[in-house]
Scaffold this active site. Structure first.
Site, mmCIF file in Angstrom:
data_model
loop_
_atom_site.group_PDB
_atom_site.id
_atom_site.type_symbol
_atom_site.label_atom_id
_atom_site.label_comp_id
_atom_site.label_asym_id
_atom_site.label_seq_id
_atom_site.Cartn_x
_atom_site.Cartn_y
_atom_site.Cartn_z
ATOM 1 N N ASN A 101 3.775 -4.740 -3.007
ATOM 2 C CA ASN A 101 3.914 -4.574 -1.258
ATOM 3 C C ASN A 101 4.158 -5.991 -0.875
ATOM 4 O O ASN A 101 4.040 -6.245 0.209
ATOM 5 C CB ASN A 101 2.656 -4.167 -1.015
ATOM 6 N N GLU B 250 -3.391 -17.841 5.600
ATOM 7 C CA GLU B 250 -4.577 -18.041 6.420
ATOM 8 C C GLU B 250 -5.801 -19.025 5.555
ATOM 9 O O GLU B 250 -6.543 -19.451 6.203
ATOM 10 C CB GLU B 250 -5.101 -16.927 6.766
ATOM 11 N N ILE C 134 -9.245 2.916 6.102
ATOM 12 C CA ILE C 134 -8.991 2.244 7.140
ATOM 13 C C ILE C 134 -7.847 2.975 8.079
ATOM 14 O O ILE C 134 -7.964 3.548 9.324
ATOM 15 C CB ILE C 134 -8.801 0.876 7.286
ATOM 16 N N HIS D 256 -8.750 -13.150 11.180
ATOM 17 C CA HIS D 256 -9.408 -12.261 10.354
ATOM 18 C C HIS D 256 -10.789 -11.906 10.787
ATOM 19 O O HIS D 256 -11.842 -11.984 10.003
ATOM 20 C CB HIS D 256 -9.463 -12.949 8.881
ATOM 21 N N ASP E 9 -4.133 -9.766 12.647
ATOM 22 C CA ASP E 9 -5.489 -10.309 12.266
ATOM 23 C C ASP E 9 -5.411 -11.242 10.929
ATOM 24 O O ASP E 9 -6.372 -11.679 10.649
ATOM 25 C CB ASP E 9 -6.533 -9.299 12.062
ATOM 26 N N CYS F 133 -2.309 -0.880 4.226
ATOM 27 C CA CYS F 133 -2.313 -0.997 2.662
ATOM 28 C C CYS F 133 -2.541 -2.241 2.045
ATOM 29 O O CYS F 133 -2.504 -3.225 2.817
ATOM 30 C CB CYS F 133 -0.867 -0.268 2.290
ATOM 31 N N ARG G 77 -3.330 -7.396 5.061
ATOM 32 C CA ARG G 77 -3.304 -8.797 4.491
ATOM 33 C C ARG G 77 -2.232 -9.512 4.986
ATOM 34 O O ARG G 77 -0.760 -8.737 4.997
ATOM 35 C CB ARG G 77 -3.054 -8.544 2.891
HETATM 36 P P1 NAD Z 1 -7.959 2.117 0.739
HETATM 37 O O1 NAD Z 1 -7.788 1.567 -0.610
HETATM 38 O O2 NAD Z 1 -9.045 2.875 1.171
HETATM 39 O O3 NAD Z 1 -6.445 2.487 1.443
HETATM 40 C C1 NAD Z 1 -5.412 1.999 1.074
HETATM 41 C C2 NAD Z 1 -4.414 2.922 1.145
HETATM 42 O O4 NAD Z 1 -2.853 2.513 1.038
HETATM 43 C C3 NAD Z 1 -4.461 3.942 -0.025
HETATM 44 O O5 NAD Z 1 -4.260 5.316 0.224
HETATM 45 C C4 NAD Z 1 -3.151 3.608 -1.043
HETATM 46 O O6 NAD Z 1 -2.637 4.885 -1.688
HETATM 47 C C5 NAD Z 1 -2.276 3.107 0.166
HETATM 48 N N1 NAD Z 1 -1.000 2.481 -0.429
HETATM 49 C C6 NAD Z 1 -0.874 1.708 -1.367
HETATM 50 N N2 NAD Z 1 0.263 1.128 -1.522
HETATM 51 C C7 NAD Z 1 1.038 1.643 -0.388
HETATM 52 C C8 NAD Z 1 2.303 1.108 -0.016
HETATM 53 N N3 NAD Z 1 3.274 0.694 -0.360
HETATM 54 N N4 NAD Z 1 2.607 1.931 1.265
HETATM 55 C C9 NAD Z 1 1.776 2.627 1.831
HETATM 56 N N5 NAD Z 1 0.645 2.794 1.586
HETATM 57 C C10 NAD Z 1 0.227 2.389 0.183
HETATM 58 O O7 NAD Z 1 -8.180 0.367 1.470
HETATM 59 P P2 NAD Z 1 -8.799 0.314 2.893
HETATM 60 O O8 NAD Z 1 -10.275 0.291 2.597
HETATM 61 O O9 NAD Z 1 -8.248 1.424 3.800
HETATM 62 O O10 NAD Z 1 -8.500 -1.144 3.278
HETATM 63 C C11 NAD Z 1 -6.887 -1.391 3.583
HETATM 64 C C12 NAD Z 1 -6.650 -2.771 3.479
HETATM 65 O O11 NAD Z 1 -7.279 -3.285 4.659
HETATM 66 C C13 NAD Z 1 -7.173 -3.691 2.448
HETATM 67 O O12 NAD Z 1 -6.508 -3.683 1.148
HETATM 68 C C14 NAD Z 1 -7.482 -4.803 2.955
HETATM 69 O O13 NAD Z 1 -6.398 -5.717 2.447
HETATM 70 C C15 NAD Z 1 -7.471 -4.840 4.428
HETATM 71 N N6 NAD Z 1 -8.613 -4.999 5.360
HETATM 72 C C16 NAD Z 1 -8.590 -5.922 6.192
HETATM 73 C C17 NAD Z 1 -9.727 -6.314 6.842
HETATM 74 C C18 NAD Z 1 -9.784 -7.317 7.929
HETATM 75 O O14 NAD Z 1 -11.050 -7.727 8.552
HETATM 76 N N7 NAD Z 1 -8.802 -7.578 8.879
HETATM 77 C C19 NAD Z 1 -11.103 -5.776 6.448
HETATM 78 C C20 NAD Z 1 -10.908 -4.777 5.257
HETATM 79 C C21 NAD Z 1 -9.779 -4.600 4.706
#
Ligand code: NAD
Length: 329
Positions: free
Chosen positions: A210, A262, A154, A294, A257, A204, A233
């Site tokens: 975190n 939540e 993302i 969300h 979001d 992340c 999150r």
């Molecule tokens: P992903 O696993 O592809 O990417 C997450 C990235 O975060 C990785 O590159 C990882 O190395 C990095 N990371 C880990 N710890 C970190 C830190 N302390 N500081 C900075 N970077 C760090 O995941 P994604 O598909 O990009 O999704 C990211 C997050 O988005 C998910 O974990 C989920 O919580 C959230 N999400 C939200 C929705 C929504 O509807 N709001 C939907 C999907 C995902």
């Protein structure tokens, strides 16, 4: 295979049913998974869960005792699962690793534009026959510095969108992307990120490390009037510290979001009831705060992929093709 599908809404039943094509017996349950509803999965070897289902130790043990062996999450994040307990029991956990990173990245941009140009207030002003512009002054995004935490699926789409808007993009990720760096994203150490950012956006996962990564100490290092966006999150952010930051003006704009409490609030219609969460109620009083419930994932394309991947995970597990299941590791 008989699957208890918790927390289902009519809109996702449609996508799951279409993807399933009669392969599995899907038992759609409106209830979310808690200690009180765990028995609804009796006679099911598999349960299918969403973001606010409770997969803590007690629930996992009871699922195991009932004969559940496989949990198919129909979401990306897995912070709701007590992984050490799941592993100790031998439960297999799958997720949908990537369904539409564009859905969440585009929603993030939506929150930014809404806040920056006060679109939420402008919309209601026009409906009240008020065409004045006082208080609606925005700023150009071009040339502004956007800090991205997490440049995975993302975060990397969001980075490209913001580069396309003419922003300077800086980022922190323990696993930086060479590809993004070549495209102009500048990776920095975490403590070097805050001071120059006009906009901070979180992408992340929520992990124990975190938890509350955006707290009072970090907020104090940010620019006065910074825009903070969280579509990842809720518990990445200390909400009480954020409220203090909004009151002092340290935070100029907040787009959420997700919210750390939540569960039991989002995805439901409580319009005829009183809001019991005082912290959330306080957030709603600020004119420079925009919250969506969300819904960043909620696009046709994302629901299609979530349905297809979830059913494929279940089928591969049933056929003992674990290498093809998107396991939580
Ligand atoms: P992903 O696993 O592809 O990417 C997450 C990235 O975060 C990785 O590159 C990882 O190395 C990095 N990371 C880990 N710890 C970190 C830190 N302390 N500081 C900075 N970077 C760090 O995941 P994604 O598909 O990009 O999704 C990211 C997050 O988005 C998910 O974990 C989920 O919580 C959230 N999400 C939200 C929705 C929504 O509807 N709001 C939907 C999907 C995902």
């Amino acid at each position: 295979m008989k699957v208890a599908v918790y927390s289902t809404k009519p809109y996702e039943r449609e996508y799951l049913t279409r993807a399933n094509q009669g392969k599995h017996q899907l038992l759609f349950l409106e209830a979310s998974l808690t200690t009180d509803t765990v028995m609804l999965a009796q006679n099911c070897r598999t349960v299918c869960c969403f973001v606010n289902d409770q997969l803590h130790a007690e629930v996992l043990k009871r699922l195991w005792d009932q004969g559940v062996r496989f949990i198919a999450l129909r979401c990306t994040g897995f912070n709701q699962v007590d992984l050490p307990t799941a592993r100790a029991l031998g439960l297999v956990i799958a997720r949908v690793p990537e369904y539409s990173p564009h859905a969440i990245a585009e929603h993030t941009l939506g929150l930014i534009l809404m806040l920056n140009r006060h679109l939420h207030r402008a919309h209601y002003r026009i409906r009240e026959n008020d065409y004045s512009l006082n208080g609606l002054l925005g700023f150009d995004l071009v040339g502004k510095t956007v800090a991205i935490l997490g440049t995975g699926a993302i975060g990397s789409v969001f980075a490209r969108i913001m580069l396309g808007m003419g922003c300077r993009v800086i980022a922190y990720d323990p696993c930086p992307s060479d590809d993004l760096a070549e495209q102009g994203v500048v990776y920095k150490a975490l403590d070097e990120l805050w001071a120059s950012a006009d906009i901070v956006s979180l992408h992340c996962p929520l992990t124990p490390v975190n938890y509350h990564m955006i707290d009072q100490t970090v907020l104090e290092q940010m620019k006065q009037g910074v825009m903070l966006i969280n579509t990842s999150r809720g518990a990445l952010v200390d909400t009480r510290a954020v409220i203090a930051g909004l009151k002092s003006g340290q935070i100029g704009y907040l787009g959420l979001d997700v919210y750390e409490e939540e569960g039991g609030l989002f995805f439901e219609d409580y319009s005829l009831q009183l809001l019991q969460d005082d912290v959330f109620a306080r957030l709603l009083t600020f004119p420079n705060v925009v919250i969506t419930g969300h819904q960043a994932f909620f696009t046709h394309e994302a629901l299609t992929t979530i349905g297809d991947t979830t059913i494929a995970n279940i089928s591969h597990y049933e056929q003992d093709q674990l290498a093809q299941v998107h396991l939580v590791d």
